[in-house]
Design a protein around this motif. Structure first.
Motif, PDB file in Angstrom:
ATOM      1  N   LEU A 345       0.817  -1.210   0.000  1.00 54.82           N
ATOM      2  CA  LEU A 345       0.000   0.000   0.000  1.00 54.82           C
ATOM      3  C   LEU A 345       0.852   1.262   0.000  1.00 54.82           C
ATOM      4  O   LEU A 345       0.646   2.174  -0.796  1.00 54.82           O
ATOM      5  CB  LEU A 345      -0.939  -0.001   1.204  1.00 54.82           C
ATOM      6  N   PHE A 349       1.107   4.240  -2.920  1.00 57.06           N
ATOM      7  CA  PHE A 349       0.821   5.652  -2.692  1.00 57.06           C
ATOM      8  C   PHE A 349       1.976   6.525  -3.194  1.00 57.06           C
ATOM      9  O   PHE A 349       1.770   7.549  -3.846  1.00 57.06           O
ATOM     10  CB  PHE A 349       0.594   5.903  -1.197  1.00 57.06           C
ATOM     11  N   HIS A 365      -6.168   2.594  -6.491  1.00 55.45           N
ATOM     12  CA  HIS A 365      -7.251   1.742  -5.971  1.00 55.45           C
ATOM     13  C   HIS A 365      -7.340   1.863  -4.455  1.00 55.45           C
ATOM     14  O   HIS A 365      -6.342   1.773  -3.743  1.00 55.45           O
ATOM     15  CB  HIS A 365      -7.008   0.268  -6.334  1.00 55.45           C
ATOM     16  N   CYS A 366      -8.559   2.103  -3.973  1.00 55.24           N
ATOM     17  CA  CYS A 366      -8.829   2.109  -2.535  1.00 55.24           C
ATOM     18  C   CYS A 366      -9.971   1.141  -2.272  1.00 55.24           C
ATOM     19  O   CYS A 366     -10.944   1.089  -3.037  1.00 55.24           O
ATOM     20  CB  CYS A 366      -9.199   3.507  -2.046  1.00 55.24           C
ATOM     21  N   SER A 367      -9.875   0.407  -1.195  1.00 58.89           N
ATOM     22  CA  SER A 367     -10.878  -0.620  -0.913  1.00 58.89           C
ATOM     23  C   SER A 367     -12.168   0.013  -0.427  1.00 58.89           C
ATOM     24  O   SER A 367     -12.166   1.070   0.204  1.00 58.89           O
ATOM     25  CB  SER A 367     -10.360  -1.607   0.136  1.00 58.89           C
TER      26      SER A 367
END
Length: 435
Positions: A345, A349, A365-367
């Motif tokens: 992660l 970023f 992408h973010c959950s």
């Protein structure tokens, strides 16, 4: 009915949301407007959406539909002022020009965009909150500026790729000429008073010129047989009108003389025009305007000539859709970054920010549930995003200081790239894609 449905609050009818799917259309139109006004040397002006009610009564005219029926007016509870949400932009722009002595240094070419408000029955292309582009040229007296602002419209249609918008042209002459025409109109319509609708009967004594603007099909024959303003124009008015036509013809811009064209506001004189289409149903006027020489003095400023036009932006958007000019304007980005959360992660970023710093458009992408999604699920989102490329960072790539770069729009080719060389490689791939 469930409690949730009872508590649901919806938007005000005729005041519409712009959703993300339409954003590319609006952005394209706004960028085209920016290019247009730069090409002609017009400067931007912004005025508040709330003005004193007296401004519009004086500027637009108390016996117009806008002032009589359509304005959103209210009393300011703080000091009792009568205020109105602006129904159009010219009166506000002229108020600002007078208040700030803007013509002291000479003529001004101005433009603005923004929301306007009219309380009327919503229909396609006609809303209670709508957006206008306004063009105002103040301090210019000759027919050349009339022709310039008309040619601006044609250039915008060309830039947007729009077709089938036709120019209609007329002259309203000067006050004395309109007065003679008014007397002839009153005489004509009184002969047919029993055939007039109630609105036209009311206007017969206050503003008979507005009867010519009636859309009542039952009155079509009466209106067509009414005296024409062009037969009442004096030498100077005719010379000005012919000067406009000559410049338009020199620039190969076709037009139709419409002697019934009067526009819906009281401040016009001499040249008036509308751009019309048959592709939007009853709301066929896309843009319109003309010369309004009396307005500045009428609103308390030093007398100066002026002309301008306004365009309904929603109507142009509708026309773009109607003519299929949306396929190349889909929302998208350059890169979609996929990762497996956890230890991947943070580097994801960092890479996304490096790419943005290089001027690229990046979605990371973010959950949606706090859990790491599978690469298959993420890839579906990457495809749906419109991104040109996907960058994939998994534990194996992280250990090797690498990423996978996948072409989403051509052949689906996937290559391994060092994180250190990622920005240069992405830019090279994007350049090669565009060639």
């Amino acid at each position: 009915m469930s409690q949730s449905k009872q508590n649901k609050i919806t938007g005000v009818r005729g005041m519409n949301d712009m959703l993300p799917a339409e954003a590319p259309l609006w952005a394209h139109l706004e960028q085209s407007i920016q290019s247009l006004v730069r090409a002609y040397g017009y400067q931007q002006i912004r005025t508040p959406i709330v003005e004193q009610t007296a401004l519009f009564k004086r500027g637009i005219g108390e016996v117009t539909d806008i002032v009589e029926k359509e304005m959103y007016s209210f009393e300011d509870g703080l000091n009792g002022e009568q205020l109105t949400l602006r129904p159009e932009g010219t009166a506000a722009a002229v108020r600002a020009v007078i208040e700030h002595n803007m013509l002291y240094e000479g003529p001004k070419r101005l433009w603005y965009t923004g929301p306007m408000f009219r309380h009327e029955r919503p229909q396609r292309g006609r809303y209670r909150q709508f957006h206008q582009l306004g063009i105002e040229a103040l301090g210019f007296a000759g027919p050349d500026i009339d022709a310039e602002i008309i040619l601006m419209c044609q250039r915008l249609w060309d830039d947007l790729g729009l077709s089938g918008i036709k120019l209609e042209l007329n002259s309203l002459g000067q006050a004395s000429e309109r007065a003679a025409h008014r007397d002839a109109l009153v005489e004509h319509f009184k002969k047919h008073e029993s055939e007039l609708d109630e609105d036209s009967k009311r206007r017969l004594g206050s503003n008979p010129l507005r009867i010519l603007d009636s859309k009542n099909p039952a009155m079509k024959a009466i209106i067509e047989s009414a005296p024409q303003i062009l037969n009442y124009l004096g030498e100077e008015s005719l010379k000005h009108f012919e000067g406009v036509q000559k410049l338009l013809k020199a620039n190969n811009l076709p037009f139709k003389i419409n002697p019934r064209l009067v526009r819906g506001l009281d401040y016009y004189n001499l040249t008036v025009f509308e751009w019309v289409t048959t592709e939007l149903g009853s709301q066929g006027t896309v843009a319109g305007g003309g010369r309004y020489d009396p307005l500045i003095a009428q609103m308390g400023g030093k007398a100066a000539p002026a002309c301008g036009w306004a365009m309904g932006m929603e109507r142009v958007i509708e026309l773009m859709k109607e003519q299929g000019l949306t396929s190349d304007l889909e929302a998208g980005c350059d890169i979609y970054v996929l990762h497996q959360a956890g230890e991947t992660l943070e580097p994801a970023f960092i890479l996304a920010e490096r790419l943005r710093s290089a001027g690229l458009e990046v979605i990371l992408h973010c959950s949606s549930d706090g859990e790491a999604a599978s690469f298959k699920s993420q890839m579906k989102k990457a495809d749906a995003s419109g991104a040109a490329y996907a960058i994939i960072i998994g534990p194996d790539e992280l250990a090797a200081n690498q990423v996978q770069l996948k072409d989403l729009r051509r052949d689906g080719q996937q290559i391994t790239v060092s994180m250190d060389n990622l920005v240069d490689e992405v830019i090279n791939q994007l350049v090669s894609t565009s060639e």
